[in-house]
Design a protein around this motif. Structure first.
Motif, short mmCIF file in Angstrom:
data_model
loop_
_atom_site.label_atom_id
_atom_site.label_comp_id
_atom_site.label_asym_id
_atom_site.label_seq_id
_atom_site.Cartn_x
_atom_site.Cartn_y
_atom_site.Cartn_z
N LEU A 19 44.99 24.36 44.04
CA LEU A 19 44.00 25.16 43.31
C LEU A 19 43.00 24.28 42.56
O LEU A 19 41.84 24.67 42.35
N LEU A 20 43.43 23.11 42.13
CA LEU A 20 42.53 22.22 41.38
C LEU A 20 41.66 21.35 42.29
O LEU A 20 40.62 20.84 41.85
N GLU A 21 42.10 21.16 43.51
CA GLU A 21 41.47 20.19 44.42
C GLU A 21 39.95 20.34 44.57
O GLU A 21 39.23 19.33 44.60
N PRO A 22 39.41 21.57 44.65
CA PRO A 22 37.94 21.67 44.82
C PRO A 22 37.16 21.24 43.57
O PRO A 22 35.95 21.06 43.65
N PHE A 23 37.82 21.09 42.44
CA PHE A 23 37.12 20.90 41.17
C PHE A 23 37.43 19.58 40.48
O PHE A 23 36.72 19.18 39.56
N PHE A 24 38.49 18.92 40.89
CA PHE A 24 38.94 17.67 40.27
C PHE A 24 39.33 16.68 41.37
O PHE A 24 39.64 17.07 42.48
N GLU A 25 39.34 15.38 40.98
CA GLU A 25 40.06 14.41 41.80
C GLU A 25 41.51 14.52 41.38
O GLU A 25 41.87 14.21 40.24
N VAL A 26 42.35 14.92 42.31
CA VAL A 26 43.76 15.20 41.99
C VAL A 26 44.62 13.98 42.27
O VAL A 26 44.52 13.36 43.33
N MET B 1 41.92 37.33 51.88
CA MET B 1 42.31 38.02 50.66
C MET B 1 41.07 38.19 49.78
O MET B 1 40.37 37.22 49.50
N GLN B 2 40.84 39.43 49.34
CA GLN B 2 39.71 39.68 48.46
C GLN B 2 40.17 39.83 47.02
O GLN B 2 41.21 40.42 46.75
N VAL B 3 39.39 39.28 46.10
CA VAL B 3 39.70 39.46 44.68
C VAL B 3 38.50 40.11 43.99
O VAL B 3 37.34 39.76 44.27
N SER B 4 38.80 41.07 43.11
CA SER B 4 37.77 41.71 42.31
C SER B 4 37.80 41.08 40.92
O SER B 4 38.79 41.24 40.18
N VAL B 5 36.75 40.36 40.58
CA VAL B 5 36.69 39.67 39.29
C VAL B 5 35.93 40.53 38.29
O VAL B 5 34.77 40.89 38.53
N ILE B 18 34.24 31.26 40.09
CA ILE B 18 34.03 29.96 40.76
C ILE B 18 35.37 29.31 41.11
O ILE B 18 35.53 28.75 42.19
N LEU B 19 36.33 29.39 40.21
CA LEU B 19 37.65 28.78 40.47
C LEU B 19 38.39 29.49 41.62
O LEU B 19 39.18 28.88 42.34
N LEU B 20 38.12 30.78 41.79
CA LEU B 20 38.81 31.54 42.84
C LEU B 20 38.10 31.44 44.19
O LEU B 20 38.70 31.67 45.24
N GLU B 21 36.82 31.10 44.17
CA GLU B 21 35.98 31.15 45.37
C GLU B 21 36.54 30.40 46.59
O GLU B 21 36.44 30.89 47.72
N PHE B 23 39.49 30.15 47.54
CA PHE B 23 40.76 30.70 47.99
C PHE B 23 40.72 32.20 48.30
O PHE B 23 41.64 32.73 48.90
N PHE B 24 39.69 32.86 47.82
CA PHE B 24 39.58 34.31 48.00
C PHE B 24 38.15 34.66 48.40
O PHE B 24 37.22 33.91 48.15
N GLU B 25 37.99 35.86 48.98
CA GLU B 25 36.66 36.45 49.05
C GLU B 25 36.43 37.12 47.70
O GLU B 25 37.14 38.07 47.34
N VAL B 26 35.45 36.62 46.97
CA VAL B 26 35.23 37.08 45.60
C VAL B 26 34.19 38.20 45.56
O VAL B 26 33.13 38.08 46.17
N GLU B 27 34.52 39.30 44.88
CA GLU B 27 33.48 40.26 44.49
C GLU B 27 33.52 40.38 42.97
O GLU B 27 34.59 40.32 42.36
N LEU B 28 32.35 40.49 42.37
CA LEU B 28 32.28 40.68 40.92
C LEU B 28 32.11 42.16 40.63
O LEU B 28 31.37 42.85 41.34
N VAL B 29 32.80 42.64 39.60
CA VAL B 29 32.74 44.06 39.26
C VAL B 29 32.46 44.20 37.77
O VAL B 29 33.15 43.61 36.94
N THR B 30 31.44 44.97 37.46
CA THR B 30 31.08 45.21 36.06
C THR B 30 31.30 46.67 35.71
O THR B 30 30.97 47.55 36.50
N CYS B 31 31.84 46.88 34.53
CA CYS B 31 32.11 48.22 34.02
C CYS B 31 30.94 48.65 33.13
O CYS B 31 30.55 47.92 32.22
#
Lengths: 199, 199
Positions: A19-26, B1-5, B18-21, B23-31
């Motif tokens: 999980l850290l690999e894209p953002f840090f040198e691990v 895998m999709q995540v709703s942020v 950005i940290l999830l991008e 590893f997941f298909e990210v969608e942003l959701v605002t209330c």
């Protein structure tokens, strides 16, 4: 930015590194007191994951103190927490280390730093202590593990893993025989990472 | 895998995405309860970050109930937590949503779900609720924000952000005038994301 990920060869520390690999040198770091070749086992897993790895050898007096604690308590919690904290402090004292990552999950209970211990370590050593999986429950971790890792699971006594328990168990076995381990440690399933799934 | 942020346009929800991008298909959701164009403000920020975005409009009775709570309490904590939990439950009830991500950090106090509330939501709706920044302290978050985002910071009343506070403040101002807001909400610095730094 470089991060030192505390690495046992298990799924949680492996997933944390991924999980850290894209953002840090691990870099992966394994703690060993040289009673068993746990550092070498972890190094092999690290290589299969594709991360640089090093072994640190804190003073064996730490393991001995943990041994005294566990023999007095009759259960592993305090001893494991003591080794864990000593490992983090050993890493934090390295002037090349700024970010330390720990593989604990939301539902973990041991090992675990108190919030006051985290703040104290961050302030005293000028490091950032991070737990990438702290906001993830068991089921979410399993989904990510299944996507990125091939693991084997087995009982603690059958899987050689570089966690704090391994050498502590060995020290107990040497001093009291293997039956004593079963008295103190609950039997539980351990994971060991075999390889990484690449898309 | 999709995540709703869950997305407010602030630095924490942006960094979570950005940290999830990887590893997941990210969608942003605002209330939004449609009192102010907070959904549109968030949509603009989402576009600059490069993520798909949608706005959900839970029933305005939720905002009204939060308003009653805050007027009775005289402080925002319970009202904000109520909107937050209602937003998560609204998302979790969507059959297309499996992973929900929340931008709360290690040191955040409000909004915050209790562990029992998290488990209840995960069990009732069959979703995974994740907090990618939960294991990161303020200083580590700031390092990552500086690396990935350009932000502006200002007092709550000067920065239009799509967090729960914004429309609650507006409802109080409409009913009691702007001075009432200052009685109830502590003045604090808000962040708004201007753009994303790309390597």
């Amino acid at each position: 930015m470089q991060v030192s990920v505390m690495f046992s060869g298990g799924k949680d520390s492996s997933l944390s590194a991924i999980l850290l690999e894209p953002f840090f040198e691990v870099e992966l770091v394994t703690c060993s007191f040289s009673l068993l070749p746990v550092g070498e086992v972890a190094a092999e897993t690290a290589e299969r994951l594709g991360f640089p790895h090093r072994i640190i050898n804190p003073d064996v007096s730490i393991l001995e103190k943990a041994y005294d604690m566990i023999m007095e308590d009759g259960f592993p919690k305090n001893a494991i927490n003591f080794i864990h904290k000593s490992f983090i402090e050993h890493l934090a004292a390295d002037s090349n280390v700024t970010f330390i990552a720990d593989g604990i999950r939301r539902d973990d209970r041991v090992p675990m730093l108190e919030m006051s211990q985290i703040r104290s370590i961050e302030d005293r050593f000028g490091v950032h202590y991070m737990c990438p999986l702290k906001g993830y429950g068991r089921a979410a971790v399993n989904e990510l593990v299944n996507k990125h890792l091939v693991i084997e699971e087995g009982l603690s006594e059958d899987v050689l893993k570089a966690d704090y328990e391994t050498e502590l168990r060995e020290m107990i076995a040497r001093n009291h025989g293997p039956d004593k381990i079963k008295e103190i440690f609950p039997t539980h399933v351990q994971s060991h990472v075999i390889e990484r799934k690449r898309a």
